[in-house]
Enzyme design. Structure first.
Site: not given
Length: 399
Positions: A208, A276, A304-306, A337, A341
């Site tokens: 990105n 992602d 999904d680290i967070l 979000k 999360k």
């Protein structure tokens, strides 16, 4: 500056020991008093005469020097300093520290001290990457030892990779941060930054547009408030901040592993733009273009680290801060979000092309918490970082 500070410098054995001479000079330039301790192996690379001449103080080498015991016992020597700095910290010295061994003056001082300890590792890349060294590193970090480096580059042995002693200015910056009297002194904070690269084949990848500038600025601002910062970064364009522990990664899975290895921390700031998805069937050799035929790529979801860190039952940071880069309905998407999360705060921004924020020098964010949202005016990314760091310090002080 380090005026009035006393540093006990333990010089480990290794070719990088020669840099300790420059390190002493730079620390003294900033007003610090440096008391040197040479291990037996270090004495093979630098002499007590050269070290003592630059330090302007006696060089300590022997645990069983009765004269020194009468003047200053090894227990007191280990406690009169404001910081114990081990540079270079060899794999052998790190292993002894992790196991609590005390077979010579250096290791006895390290075991007896009740002042902060910082290490600057230096060793062969294979030694650094070895599971035993990484276990020892994790043990030392869990004991509260600060780490600066190592850097990546060419080594005296002819190999290339992580294991080089950090450059002297970076070590000095880390010492200044460790001794800073800011509101985050004694706090340990993790910051992720930059993009991740997900391989398609050995020469192509999915990525990105993140430059890593905001994450780097946040790490620097937290450092300036006295925090010990572990900076986990993907292959970003932005310069790495000095005076922090830098962990370089490439993929999302590597970033996840580095994050989990860095825990426990007081706060985690997840500014990285983690991909992602990854290519599940990434080729091991370069894919060739075939006329009239398009390659088929299968995708798999990245960790999904967070969310994983936010939901930890044991070892969850007191404060978990996520980031949301959106192109429309910024506040609504970011609020959803945060709930999805499970993090404490979300820093949201509009990265649609018209804003020029992605890869630019400015940012305009909305800080979203359980108490609502707060819009900040557009400002430079360094100013955003300072403001966020101050809010983190305030939150941790109230915790």
């Amino acid at each position: 500056m380090l005026a009035g500070k006393r540093i006990l410098l333990i010089i480990g054995g290794g070719i990088a020991a020669y840099k300790a001479l420059e390190l002493i000079r730079r620390l003294r330039e900033r007003g610090a008093a440096v008391t040197p301790v040479l291990t037996r192996a270090a004495g093979e690379f630098v002499t007590p005469l050269s070290v003592g001449a630059l330090a302007g103080e006696k060089v300590y080498t022997d645990l069983f020097d009765l004269t020194d015991e009468a003047e200053m016992g090894h227990i007191q020597l280990s406690r009169v300093a404001d910081l114990v700095l081990v540079a270079p910290a060899t794999a052998d010295l790190m292993a002894k520290m992790a196991q609590g061994l005390a077979g010579d003056l250096a290791t006895t001082l390290l075991l007896a001290t009740d002042t902060p300890v910082m290490i600057a590792p230096a060793m062969n890349v294979r030694m650094w990457d070895h599971p035993a060294t990484q276990r020892n590193l994790a043990t030392l970090q869990g004991d509260g030892v600060r780490v600066v480096g190592p850097a990546s580059g060419d080594m005296a042995c002819g190999e290339y990779g992580p294991g080089r002693l950090s450059e002297v200015p970076e070590i000095v910056a880390a010492v200044e941060a460790a001794l800073a009297d800011g509101p985050l002194r004694g706090r340990r904070v993790l910051v992720t930054s930059g993009p991740t690269h997900e391989p398609i084949d050995p020469v192509r990848y999915i990525a990105n547009r993140s430059s890593g500038a905001q994450g780097s600025a946040i790490a620097g601002a937290l450092r300036d408030l006295g925090a010990e910062v572990i900076f986990v970064t993907g292959p970003a364009e932005a310069p790495r901040p000095s005076g922090v522990q830098v962990v370089e990664v490439e993929t999302a899975r590597e970033m996840r592993d580095a994050v989990m290895a860095a825990l426990p921390v007081d706060a985690g700031v997840f500014a990285a733009a983690v991909a992602d998805w990854r290519v599940e069937n990434a080729a091991t050799s370069k894919m060739k273009k075939v006329a009239g035929a398009l390659p088929t790529l299968g995708f798999a979801e990245n960790p999904d680290i967070l969310a994983e860190v936010s939901r930890l039952e044991n070892g969850r940071p007191s404060l978990v801060v996520g980031f949301a880069a959106e192109t429309d309905d910024v506040e609504a998407h970011a609020t959803a979000k945060r709930l999805r999360k499970g993090c404490d705060w979300i820093v949201a921004n509009d990265v649609s092309p018209a804003t020029g924020i992605m890869g630019g020098s400015e940012n305009a964010v909305v800080l979203i918490s359980g108490e609502g949202s707060e819009s900040w005016p557009r400002m430079g990314k360094r100013e955003v970082a300072k403001r966020l760091a101050a809010r983190i310090a305030e939150a941790l002080r109230a915790d």
